[in-house]
Design an enzyme around this catalytic site. Structure first.
Site, PDB file in Angstrom:
ATOM      1  N   TYR A  50       1.020  -1.235  -0.272  1.00 58.24           N
ATOM      2  CA  TYR A  50      -0.020   0.017   0.058  1.00 58.24           C
ATOM      3  C   TYR A  50       0.851   1.110  -0.004  1.00 58.24           C
ATOM      4  O   TYR A  50       1.570   1.334   0.770  1.00 58.24           O
ATOM      5  CB  TYR A  50      -0.973   0.011   1.101  1.00 58.24           C
ATOM      6  CG  TYR A  50      -2.396  -0.367   0.674  1.00 58.24           C
ATOM      7  CD1 TYR A  50      -2.904   0.570  -0.090  1.00 58.24           C
ATOM      8  CD2 TYR A  50      -2.905  -1.106   1.267  1.00 58.24           C
ATOM      9  CE1 TYR A  50      -4.262   0.549  -0.331  1.00 58.24           C
ATOM     10  CE2 TYR A  50      -4.433  -1.592   0.803  1.00 58.24           C
ATOM     11  CZ  TYR A  50      -4.804  -0.666   0.048  1.00 58.24           C
ATOM     12  OH  TYR A  50      -6.438  -1.096  -0.278  1.00 58.24           O
ATOM     13  N   GLU A  61      -0.451   4.822  -0.411  1.00 59.48           N
ATOM     14  CA  GLU A  61      -1.424   6.069  -0.759  1.00 59.48           C
ATOM     15  C   GLU A  61      -0.537   7.399  -0.573  1.00 59.48           C
ATOM     16  O   GLU A  61       0.493   7.255   0.166  1.00 59.48           O
ATOM     17  CB  GLU A  61      -2.458   6.044   0.181  1.00 59.48           C
ATOM     18  CG  GLU A  61      -3.533   4.957  -0.064  1.00 59.48           C
ATOM     19  CD  GLU A  61      -4.751   4.999   0.857  1.00 59.48           C
ATOM     20  OE1 GLU A  61      -4.788   5.933   1.676  1.00 59.48           O
ATOM     21  OE2 GLU A  61      -5.348   4.115   0.726  1.00 59.48           O
ATOM     22  N   ASP A  90      -7.017  12.193 -25.454  1.00 55.73           N
ATOM     23  CA  ASP A  90      -7.307  10.945 -25.044  1.00 55.73           C
ATOM     24  C   ASP A  90      -6.630   9.837 -25.968  1.00 55.73           C
ATOM     25  O   ASP A  90      -7.197   9.641 -26.769  1.00 55.73           O
ATOM     26  CB  ASP A  90      -8.511  10.388 -24.526  1.00 55.73           C
ATOM     27  CG  ASP A  90      -8.666   8.979 -24.137  1.00 55.73           C
ATOM     28  OD1 ASP A  90      -7.732   8.207 -24.291  1.00 55.73           O
ATOM     29  OD2 ASP A  90      -9.838   8.384 -23.903  1.00 55.73           O
ATOM     30  N   THR A 102      -4.037   5.012 -21.962  1.00 57.32           N
ATOM     31  CA  THR A 102      -3.919   3.835 -21.339  1.00 57.32           C
ATOM     32  C   THR A 102      -2.467   3.179 -21.760  1.00 57.32           C
ATOM     33  O   THR A 102      -1.985   3.713 -22.854  1.00 57.32           O
ATOM     34  CB  THR A 102      -4.974   2.608 -21.713  1.00 57.32           C
ATOM     35  OG1 THR A 102      -5.063   2.605 -23.312  1.00 57.32           O
ATOM     36  CG2 THR A 102      -6.365   3.038 -21.251  1.00 57.32           C
ATOM     37  N   LYS A 109      -2.721  -1.007 -24.969  1.00 59.34           N
ATOM     38  CA  LYS A 109      -3.262  -0.971 -26.344  1.00 59.34           C
ATOM     39  C   LYS A 109      -2.037  -0.930 -27.447  1.00 59.34           C
ATOM     40  O   LYS A 109      -1.206  -2.145 -27.319  1.00 59.34           O
ATOM     41  CB  LYS A 109      -4.205   0.136 -26.679  1.00 59.34           C
ATOM     42  CG  LYS A 109      -5.359  -0.067 -25.893  1.00 59.34           C
ATOM     43  CD  LYS A 109      -6.530   0.913 -26.497  1.00 59.34           C
ATOM     44  CE  LYS A 109      -7.982   0.736 -25.452  1.00 59.34           C
ATOM     45  NZ  LYS A 109      -7.928   1.566 -24.127  1.00 59.34           N
TER      46      LYS A 109
END
Ligand code: DSN
Length: 411
Positions: free
Chosen positions: A50, A52, A199, A225, A228
């Site tokens: 973790y 954060e 985007d 992203t 792809k």
């Protein structure tokens, strides 16, 4: 003990999926084959941690190593995209949809006007579809494609921007096969005094590979992203001018996400290292060459391609002259071992569930080493099964044997 012994059910399903991927032709424009190294980072112990908040200011102890991982990922994103010094990077978005929502949440108020392309013309769900959180929270006004050319009509987009005064103009698509003129979008955004957002999820690998122009010199904020054309893990990044950095970081954490997936962030770092090479540039070039070759070969078989062709990794095949719907075509193709995704065509008279087209992409098959010669063969199989469903079994057999000659990376 291995997964095979400890959990044979899941093991068998993974093996079945591996076999499916090995033995079929993947023409889904948004998919690819991540390398073994990307998968190794993704499946690593970093997923146990973790962390954060951001490097140097985490809410948990034990973050020294993951701080280095996250900083390295950012350095490599910067190098791959050749970012100017006054640009900032956030590598924490879990995927493309949250990345987009995080940008809207950072830069806009609910009800603000955003201009984007509608889903049917090639936009994404998070570009303001009425069934998506984006469309329910902001006022989206959509532009489409020229009905005549099937391409972006910058004059129409300018006129619309003039009329609706958007606070943000969004470009970058999931089903658009032509080069985007980012400079023109910047000019439109400047006239409207709007933020320019791109985007680039689909074309990011082509941009890094130097075969599509980049929005970075012109835009304010860019989301992408990495799985792809970039061939990385299921994850996303946001790149923005420094003046938006604080708002975007705050929106990602604590605004919309909790702990970052440091394993995915390490896999992003591996992806960027792989993508920032001459080999990857050649790969990106071949994706586009293959796509053009596939489009031409399909046209020779009488298929209509939206906009009459492609400049990137995908094309939309308009099936209205073939007496078959997108859903049926997708099914026939899959029965022949060719995996695709059905797609609306511009101004589609049919509904998105069973639209009039299929979207085909060449990123994944190019990763297997296929070239122009193979595109002709693939086009002939596509034509065969779409015309005559009864030969699908025979085609599937041929495809399976063909695929053995082109091992997929990472499988
Ligand atoms: N679902 C992706 C695609 O297929 O284009 C976009 O998120």
């Amino acid at each position: 003990m291995s997964l095979k012994q400890k959990d044979p059910q899941i093991y068998k399903l993974i093996q079945a999926e591996r076999k499916r991927q090995q033995e079929s032709l993947n023409l889904i424009a948004s998919e690819n084959f991540a390398s073994k190294e990307v998968m190794e980072a993704l499946g690593s112990v970093l997923g146990n941690k973790y962390a954060e908040n951001y490097p140097g200011k985490r809410y948990y102890g034990g973050c020294k190593v993951v701080d280095e991982v996250e900083n390295l990922a950012k350095e490599r994103v910067s190098a791959a995209f050749d970012l100017p010094l006054d640009w900032h990077i956030n590598v924490q978005p879990y995927s493309g949809s949250p990345a987009n929502l995080e940008v809207y949440n950072a830069l806009l108020e609910p009800g603000d006007t955003i201009m984007s392309m509608d889903l049917a013309s090639g936009g994404h769900l998070t570009h303001g579809s009425p069934v998506n959180f984006s469309g329910r929270t902001y006022k989206f006004v959509h532009y489409g494609l020229s009905p005549k050319s099937g391409k972006l009509d910058y004059m129409e987009i300018l006129k619309l921007a003039d009329r609706v005064n958007p606070k943000l103009i969004l470009c970058g698509y999931t089903a658009y096969s032509r080069e985007i003129d980012f400079k023109k979008f910047r000019e439109i955004a400047d006239k409207a005094k709007a933020i320019a957002m791109a985007d680039i999820s689909h074309i990011a690998g082509l941009i890094v590979g130097g075969v599509h122009s980049s929005p970075i010199p012109f835009f304010d904020v860019v989301t992408s992203t990495v799985h792809k054309t970039l061939r990385g893990p299921r994850a996303a990044i946001v790149m923005c001018k420094d003046k938006y950095a604080a708002a975007i970081d705050k929106s990602v954490f604590p605004g919309m996400q909790g702990g970052p997936h440091e394993n995915a962030i390490a896999a992003i770092a591996v992806t960027m290292k792989e993508a920032h090479t001459r080999t990857f540039r050649k790969y990106a070039e071949q994706i586009v060459n293959n796509c053009k070759a596939l489009a031409h070969a399909l046209q020779d078989f009488g298929f209509k391609i939206v906009s009459e062709g492609t400049d990137n990794h995908l094309m939309i095949v308009d099936l209205t002259n073939k007496n078959i719907t997108g859903m049926e075509a997708q099914k026939h193709l899959e029965a022949g071992g060719i995996v695709s995704s059905r797609s609306p065509i511009p101004a589609d008279p049919r509904k998105p569930w069973d639209p009039s087209g299929v979207r085909l992409g060449t990123a994944a098959i190019t990763s297997r080493g296929m070239k122009e010669k193979e595109m002709k063969k693939i086009a002939s199989w596509i034509a065969a099964v779409i015309t005559d469903r009864s030969i699908a079994d025979q085609v599937k057999d041929e495809v399976r044997r063909f695929c053995r000659n082109f091992p997929a990376p990472g499988l």
